[in-house]
Design a protein around this motif. Sequence first.
Motif: not given
Length: 225
Positions: A3-13, A204-213
């Motif tokens: 996962f690379d956040p540097t070129n992201v301009d749209c965050w979909i949740f 899946i590019d990245l797995t996380i357990e907690d969106i806050d962190n």
Amino acid sequence: MAFDPTNVDCWIFDLDNTLYPSSSRLFDQIDVRMGEFIQNLLGCDATEAHRVQKLYFHDHGTTLSGLLHYHAIDPYEFLNFVHDIDMAALATAPRLAGKLAALPGRKLVFTNGDDAYAGRVLAGLGLSDSFDGMWDIHAMNYRPKPEPSAYSGLIEAFGIRPETAVFVEDMARNLAPAKALGMQTVWIDAATEWGDRAKDDAAIDLTIEDIDNWLASLADHPLLG
């Protein structure tokens, strides 16, 4: 790819069990209400209603889609009934507004729920002003995630470039269509009953357990902001 956040301009949740933790057990209330709706509709007991509910969910993406396929119901009546729940549990959920605001670009909600319910959830989380748009089950014409048309409709409606978008979701099966379109994907492994069903690790590019962190870590990213 990583996962690379540097070129992201749209965050979909996604909404449920994504913007609030599964420990809030909000969806448990909806689950009970869906069972009650099916009992009333079919005149069956709770055990049979549960079986039908999960069968429709598994085969059609949502219980509502299965009901629409097999029964002549009013989707608004169903959604109003099942979403008549207590939002008090959201009071203890993490406050994400500041962390979402720090993300560069647009923020969208992509939910198999409806806009009225989503609005109540966002209000309960203090996120009413945190998003630039929403794509809900009505906009999808009741063809929910992971139906490809749900994603293509979202992209067209909001003019999204998939290669610069990321989709965050707790249901692993809903990430594969986004990945196929070129989005980056983040799976929240909330250890829920259905979260890892039909999981495709390649989607899946990245797995996380907690969106806050996770959002906090993005705020500290040297190339963001």
